[in-house]
Design an enzyme around this catalytic site. Structure first.
Site, PDB file in Angstrom:
ATOM      1  CG  ASP A 125     -32.140 -23.965 -21.362  1.00  0.00           C
ATOM      2  OD1 ASP A 125     -32.661 -22.826 -21.403  1.00  0.00           O
ATOM      3  OD2 ASP A 125     -31.552 -24.480 -22.334  1.00  0.00           O
ATOM      4  CD  GLU A 175     -35.139 -20.355 -25.136  1.00  0.00           C
ATOM      5  OE1 GLU A 175     -33.949 -19.971 -25.055  1.00  0.00           O
ATOM      6  OE2 GLU A 175     -35.502 -21.310 -25.837  1.00  0.00           O
ATOM      7  CG  ASN A 176     -34.456 -15.708 -24.301  1.00  0.00           C
ATOM      8  OD1 ASN A 176     -33.997 -16.336 -25.253  1.00  0.00           O
ATOM      9  ND2 ASN A 176     -35.526 -14.944 -24.411  1.00  0.00           N
ATOM     10  N   GLY A 229     -33.822 -25.559 -26.522  1.00  0.00           N
ATOM     11  CA  GLY A 229     -35.206 -25.430 -26.963  1.00  0.00           C
ATOM     12  C   GLY A 229     -35.340 -25.010 -28.411  1.00  0.00           C
ATOM     13  CG  ASP A 230     -32.472 -22.223 -29.861  1.00  0.00           C
ATOM     14  OD1 ASP A 230     -31.885 -23.207 -29.361  1.00  0.00           O
ATOM     15  OD2 ASP A 230     -31.953 -21.091 -29.901  1.00  0.00           O
ATOM     16  CG  HIS A 245     -12.004 -36.829 -34.851  1.00  0.00           C
ATOM     17  ND1 HIS A 245     -13.004 -35.894 -34.808  1.00  0.00           N
ATOM     18  CD2 HIS A 245     -12.145 -37.569 -33.716  1.00  0.00           C
ATOM     19  CE1 HIS A 245     -13.716 -36.050 -33.714  1.00  0.00           C
ATOM     20  NE2 HIS A 245     -13.216 -37.048 -33.020  1.00  0.00           N
ATOM     21  CG  PHE A 279     -16.381 -35.938 -38.866  1.00  0.00           C
ATOM     22  CD1 PHE A 279     -16.344 -36.163 -37.501  1.00  0.00           C
ATOM     23  CD2 PHE A 279     -17.511 -35.352 -39.415  1.00  0.00           C
ATOM     24  CE1 PHE A 279     -17.412 -35.804 -36.679  1.00  0.00           C
ATOM     25  CE2 PHE A 279     -18.581 -34.990 -38.612  1.00  0.00           C
ATOM     26  CZ  PHE A 279     -18.535 -35.220 -37.238  1.00  0.00           C
ATOM     27  CG  ASP A 289     -11.396 -33.641 -31.260  1.00  0.00           C
ATOM     28  OD1 ASP A 289     -12.545 -34.003 -30.954  1.00  0.00           O
ATOM     29  OD2 ASP A 289     -11.125 -32.490 -31.652  1.00  0.00           O
ATOM     30  CG  LEU A 333      -6.451 -43.258 -42.088  1.00  0.00           C
ATOM     31  CD1 LEU A 333      -7.560 -44.207 -41.641  1.00  0.00           C
ATOM     32  CD2 LEU A 333      -5.877 -43.709 -43.413  1.00  0.00           C
ATOM     33  CG  ASP A 341     -13.310 -49.011 -47.069  1.00  0.00           C
ATOM     34  OD1 ASP A 341     -12.635 -49.900 -47.620  1.00  0.00           O
ATOM     35  OD2 ASP A 341     -14.045 -48.221 -47.693  1.00  0.00           O
TER      36      ASP A 341
END
EC number: 3.2.1.55
Length: 498
Positions: free
Chosen positions: A219, A221-222, A296-297, A416, A419, A435, A468, A488
């Site tokens: 990476d 950047e850009n 980076g951002d 999920h 969530f 998931d 749930l 719970d």
């Protein structure tokens, strides 16, 4: 070369192979940042590796090696985090420069928390062993990240640097960007060439390698670069080992990508040549911050698992890196159990009974796609009994855990989404499989199991107002409330009703 070999032999004679940074120093490219939650990276290091915070009382404790140069003392964490959940707050820099990694602050992309900070990683989401001794890596879901925007001694401008990291080669996605390395000090995109970090994943927006991925890329950047300017570098191989050694290094108008199976074999070189010729990358404009798990951002769409990594001053030789790889292999990274508590058997039919005082006659069930709790007794209708019964399957996203198929709607599984737990037909996608994979743990209130999400391991099945969710102990959602959390998320597992 003889000195490097001697260091490798010294390291392999220890409790666990430690000392990559001793090898780099001998090669004339010392570590300026060294991060690991699994082991010491200097033969003499006996300081703190990382810090964890538990949710029950917000107390923190530090985790150090069992001995100088050794593996992390996982027993300290296990004792401290018993009957609650823990997150990793700090990954300490072993180089002595104070380049510690902490919760990433807001940037060009804000974090998921209300204050814009990124989430912290579960302390228990990535258990492994090194030479037979248990340790924990850093399991990073989307939205989780660590950063140091005021690092000392890291490469700036066009200065030379090297980096390696060990990742889980099976935990990745196509989001931006699962990185470790050098980034902007502002947490914002300041232009091409202002980063030089290791990337691991299968995104194809900027660059890619052979096969379907994942790939080790840089990476910068850009752009994520797999090689020279071309979008595709067929020399950058897909690498899917369970444990991956990833290397990126750069110096003026020269950089390289290397990689290997972290459990065996030697490093392969996927690119070694001149900097990209498009504007901004020669010379480089590195800023010297350190990131883990994000771009980076502060882009937060990626996922991955980190075990250890370093950044060096200077451009390491291939010979130095080859000795580091031998050291990594000698550490003997291996998988270990992802589950605890009462055992589940693949192929069995189970029911899950709530343990919160209000709801001990209620069982996890579904009404269509909605997942809830319902009162079920021996005299209940057969339809309801089937809706509250679940077939245990090998985890669709990770075979070390489990998935739960509806007894009355074959082909549909608990999963999920945002969530919220729901029943959905298996569409065969990687996202669905992840998931729908869960890793049962000993029940947090001492009863039965707590059923933890594999891909978001700070979160477990929670009965909240008879609906749930996969919830964390504290967070921005109402279903993350701390009151009665342990009750719970604890479930008594029994045979299915039908």
């Amino acid at each position: 070369m003889h000195a490097l070999l001697a260091l490798v032999l010294l390291a392999t004679s220890s409790l666990v192979a430690a000392g990559p940074c001793d090898i780099y120093a001998s090669g004339g490219t010392p570590c300026v940042a060294a991060h690991s939650t699994t082991r010491a990276l200097f033969n003499a290091y006996s300081g703190v590796l990382y810090q964890v915070r538990r949710s029950s009382d917000k107390a923190v404790t530090n985790i150090s090696p069992l001995s100088a140069g050794g593996v992390a003392n996982a027993a300290t964490q296990d004792s401290f985090c018993a009957n609650t959940t823990c997150v990793i707050t700090t990954i300490f820099d072993q180089s002595g420069r104070g380049n510690h990694l902490t919760q990433a602050p807001p940037g060009g992309f804000n974090g998921p928390a209300a204050n814009g900070f990124d989430n912290l990683a579960s302390a228990t989401g990535a258990p492994v062993t090194l030479n037979g001794h248990k340790a924990y890596g850093v399991f990073i879901p989307p939205g989780t990240g660590y950063r140091n925007n005021a690092a000392s001694g890291t490469a700036k401008g066009d200065a030379a640097q090297g980096m390696y990291a060990i990742f889980d080669g099976t935990h990745f996605n196509g989001g931006c960007c699962f990185d470790y390395g050098n980034a902007e000090t502002s947490s914002r995109d300041t232009g091409a060439g202002h980063m030089e970090a290791i990337y691991f994943g299968d995104i194809t927006v900027w660059g890619s390698g052979s096969g379907k991925g994942p790939w080790i890329m840089a990476d910068l950047e850009n752009g994520l670069f797999s090689g020279p300017n071309v979008h595709l570098n067929t020399g950058d191989q897909s690498i899917t080992s369970r444990f991956v050694t990833a290397v990126v290094k750069g110096q003026p108008n020269h950089w390289a990508i290397r990689g290997a199976n972290a459990q065996s074999g030697s490093l392969s070189t996927f690119w070694d040549g001149a900097r990209p010729t498009v504007a901004g990358y020669n010379p480089m404009s590195k800023e010297g911050a350190i990131i883990l798990g994000i771009g980076g951002d502060n882009s937060i769409g990626a996922q991955g698992t980190f075990y250890e990594g370093v950044m060096t001053s200077g451009f390491p030789s291939d010979a130095t890196e080859n000795s580091v790889q031998a050291n990594i292999v000698a550490a003997k990274y291996a998988t270990t159990s992802m589950t605890s508590g009462p055992a589940l058997t693949v192929g069995s039919s189970i029911s899950l009974r709530a343990t919160t005082a209000c709801c001990t006659t209620r069982f996890l069930a579904h009404t269509g796609a909605a997942v809830n709790t319902q009162v079920v007794t021996s005299s209940s209708a057969t339809t309801l009994k089937q809706q509250a019964s679940w077939s245990v399957r090998t985890g669709l996203g990770n075979s070390a855990c489990f998935s739960f198929e509806s007894r009355d709607t074959p082909g549909s599984f608990l999963r999920h989404t945002a969530f919220v737990l729901e029943l959905s037909a298996n569409d065969g996608s990687k996202q669905f499989h992840e998931d729908a994979t869960f890793c049962p743990q000993a029940g947090l209130n001492g009863q039965g199991n707590s059923v933890r999400s594999w891909n978001h391991p700070t979160r477990s099945f929670r009965n909240f107002n008879n609906t749930l969710f996969v919830a964390s102990h504290g967070g921005v959602h109402d279903f993350d409330a701390t009151a009665s959390f342990n009750d719970d998320v604890s479930w008594v597992v029994s045979a299915g009703f039908a």
